[in-house]
Design an enzyme around this catalytic site. Structure first.
Site, short mmCIF file in Angstrom:
data_model
loop_
_atom_site.label_atom_id
_atom_site.label_comp_id
_atom_site.label_asym_id
_atom_site.label_seq_id
_atom_site.Cartn_x
_atom_site.Cartn_y
_atom_site.Cartn_z
N ARG A 101 0.88 -1.18 0.00
CA ARG A 101 0.00 0.00 0.00
C ARG A 101 0.91 1.22 0.00
O ARG A 101 1.70 1.40 0.93
CB ARG A 101 -0.90 -0.01 1.24
CG ARG A 101 -1.56 1.33 1.50
CD ARG A 101 -2.62 1.27 2.56
NE ARG A 101 -3.79 0.56 2.09
CZ ARG A 101 -4.98 0.59 2.68
NH1 ARG A 101 -5.16 1.29 3.77
NH2 ARG A 101 -6.00 -0.08 2.18
N HIS A 128 -7.49 0.77 -6.10
CA HIS A 128 -7.68 -0.10 -4.93
C HIS A 128 -8.39 -1.39 -5.41
O HIS A 128 -9.55 -1.62 -5.08
CB HIS A 128 -8.51 0.63 -3.88
CG HIS A 128 -8.43 0.03 -2.51
ND1 HIS A 128 -7.67 -1.08 -2.20
CD2 HIS A 128 -9.04 0.40 -1.33
CE1 HIS A 128 -7.81 -1.37 -0.92
NE2 HIS A 128 -8.63 -0.49 -0.37
N GLN A 131 -10.24 -3.86 -2.99
CA GLN A 131 -11.53 -3.35 -2.52
C GLN A 131 -12.63 -3.65 -3.54
O GLN A 131 -13.72 -4.09 -3.18
CB GLN A 131 -11.43 -1.84 -2.28
CG GLN A 131 -12.71 -1.24 -1.73
CD GLN A 131 -13.04 -1.79 -0.35
OE1 GLN A 131 -12.21 -1.79 0.54
NE2 GLN A 131 -14.25 -2.27 -0.17
N ASP A 223 -17.41 6.97 -0.52
CA ASP A 223 -16.11 6.86 0.15
C ASP A 223 -15.80 8.23 0.76
O ASP A 223 -16.49 9.22 0.47
CB ASP A 223 -15.03 6.45 -0.88
CG ASP A 223 -13.65 6.23 -0.26
OD1 ASP A 223 -13.55 6.06 0.98
OD2 ASP A 223 -12.65 6.24 -1.02
N CYS A 263 -16.30 1.47 1.45
CA CYS A 263 -15.09 0.67 1.67
C CYS A 263 -14.63 0.71 3.12
O CYS A 263 -13.94 -0.20 3.57
CB CYS A 263 -13.97 1.15 0.74
SG CYS A 263 -13.58 2.90 0.98
N ARG A 291 -13.48 -8.64 1.98
CA ARG A 291 -12.08 -8.38 1.65
C ARG A 291 -11.25 -9.65 1.89
O ARG A 291 -10.37 -9.99 1.09
CB ARG A 291 -11.53 -7.24 2.54
CG ARG A 291 -12.11 -5.86 2.25
CD ARG A 291 -11.68 -5.32 0.90
NE ARG A 291 -10.23 -5.30 0.77
CZ ARG A 291 -9.43 -4.33 1.22
NH1 ARG A 291 -9.93 -3.29 1.82
NH2 ARG A 291 -8.12 -4.39 1.03
N1 CP Z 1 -11.10 -0.31 2.89
C1 CP Z 1 -9.81 -0.37 3.25
O1 CP Z 1 -8.89 -0.57 2.45
O2 CP Z 1 -9.60 -0.24 4.60
P1 CP Z 1 -8.20 -0.03 5.32
O3 CP Z 1 -7.67 1.31 4.95
O4 CP Z 1 -8.55 -0.13 6.79
O5 CP Z 1 -7.26 -1.14 4.90
N1 NVA Z 2 -10.02 6.67 -0.68
C1 NVA Z 2 -9.57 6.24 0.61
C2 NVA Z 2 -9.73 4.76 0.75
C3 NVA Z 2 -9.28 4.17 2.06
C4 NVA Z 2 -9.50 2.70 2.12
C5 NVA Z 2 -8.12 6.66 0.80
O1 NVA Z 2 -7.33 6.51 -0.14
O2 NVA Z 2 -7.77 7.11 1.88
#
Ligand code: CP
Ligand code: NVA
Length: 306
Positions: A101, A128, A131, A223, A263, A291
């Site tokens: 990530r 993502h 997700q 989101d 999400c 997930r």
């Molecule tokens: N939805 C998601 O990716 O959650 P986290 O940021 O907690 O991993």
């Molecule tokens: N769009 C959000 C998703 C988190 C899971 C971010 O990137 O922070």
């Protein structure tokens, strides 16, 4: 299967469908697969915070008999200047899979270019994909199938929106998005979704009106308005996204049996009201659970173990 999972577009339509099938099987009969990845390990590397991605990959790998190894940018030598390429080569000598990530999307691409084991995108500023797999699994579970369904996404044209749009296009699910001016999905991903949709018949619609997007939809999705790395824009975004809250009135415009998706993590009172996210139409915790099932399926498939 592709070598890596960087984008949902890496998957052919049949591969996407088959991952969702396998995820359903893993949900129904977890014990039957408990030794599938015995002796294997996955490196889980985070530049950003995470609850779901971190724990669902960790628990999922453990449930398959394998070992997760958590890595943070603060601890690795990357933080002191070791290159992504060298890190990829070294990690590949120790672990069987790498999930990461990152802020910049090209960090994940670079990791995949130099790793000799499969690389999984666990969220970048642009995409993502993990997700989106859970999102489709949740819709499939609810309605018994995907074809002919429509998901409405209300809000920022961000990483989650990009992957959901691409996944819908790939799976033949109609997708409508309403974003404030200046916060639309990126043109390159809209073009990509258009190309994929041409093959599956999915309808992809963009606009600025949440009511028009939500009208008759089977799932309404939102989101956060401020993603990780955009914290300094928060005040401006709160103003710009005024009117884009998913509330009971907006949900009443969707189909009678429409569900609400997010999400997570969410901000009650911003992109969704508490009455919706905590209400009877919300499936956000099933979605979070999914997930794990979908990522177990991805790990098995990338290692050719199912
Ligand atoms: N939805 C998601 O990716 O959650 P986290 O940021 O907690 O991993
Ligand atoms: N769009 C959000 C998703 C988190 C899971 C971010 O990137 O922070």
């Amino acid at each position: 299967m592709p070598e890596h999972l960087i984008s949902i577009a890496d998957l052919e339509e049949g591969q996407l469908e088959s991952i969702l099938e396998l995820a359903q099987e893993l949900d129904a009969r977890p014990q039957a697969h408990r030794d599938a990845l015995r002796g294997r390990s996955i490196g889980l590397y985070f530049e950003k915070s995470s609850t779901r991605t971190r724990v669902s990959f960790g628990a999922g790998m453990a449930q398959l008999g394998g070992q997760p190894i958590f890595l943070s940018s603060r601890d690795l030598q990357i933080g002191r200047g070791e290159t992504i390429a060298d890190t990829a080569r070294v990690l590949s000598r120790y672990v069987n899979l790498i999930m990461l990530r990152t802020f910049e999307h090209r960090t994940v691409v670079e990791m995949a270019e130099h790793a000799t084991v499969p690389v999984i995108n666990g969220l970048t500023d642009e995409l993502h994909p993990c997700q989106a797999l859970a999102d489709l699994m949740t819709v499939r579970q609810e309605f018994g199938g995907l074809r002919g369904r429509r998901i409405a996404y209300i809000g920022d044209g961000n990483n989650v929106a990009h992957s959901l749009m691409i996944a819908c296009a790939r799976a033949g699910v109609d997708f409508s998005i309403a974003s404030p001016p200046g916060y639309e999905v990126a043109g390159k991903y809209l073009d990509l979704a258009g190309e994929l949709a041409a093959g599956t018949g999915a309808g992809i619609e963009t606009g600025t009106d949440p009511r028009a997007a939500a009208a008759g939809a089977d799932a309404v999705y939102s989101d956060v308005w401020t993603s990780m790395g955009q914290e300094q824009e928060r005040e401006q975004r709160l103003a710009d996204f005024d009117g884009y809250t998913v509330d009971d009135d907006l949900m009443s415009r969707a189909s009678d049996d429409a569900i609400y998706l997010h999400c997570l993590p969410c901000h009650r009172g911003e992109e969704v009201t508490a009455s919706v996210v905590d209400g009877p139409r919300s499936r956000v915790f099933d979605q979070a659970e999914n997930r794990m099932h979908t990522q177990k399926a991805v790990m098995l498939r990338l290692l050719d173990r199912a």
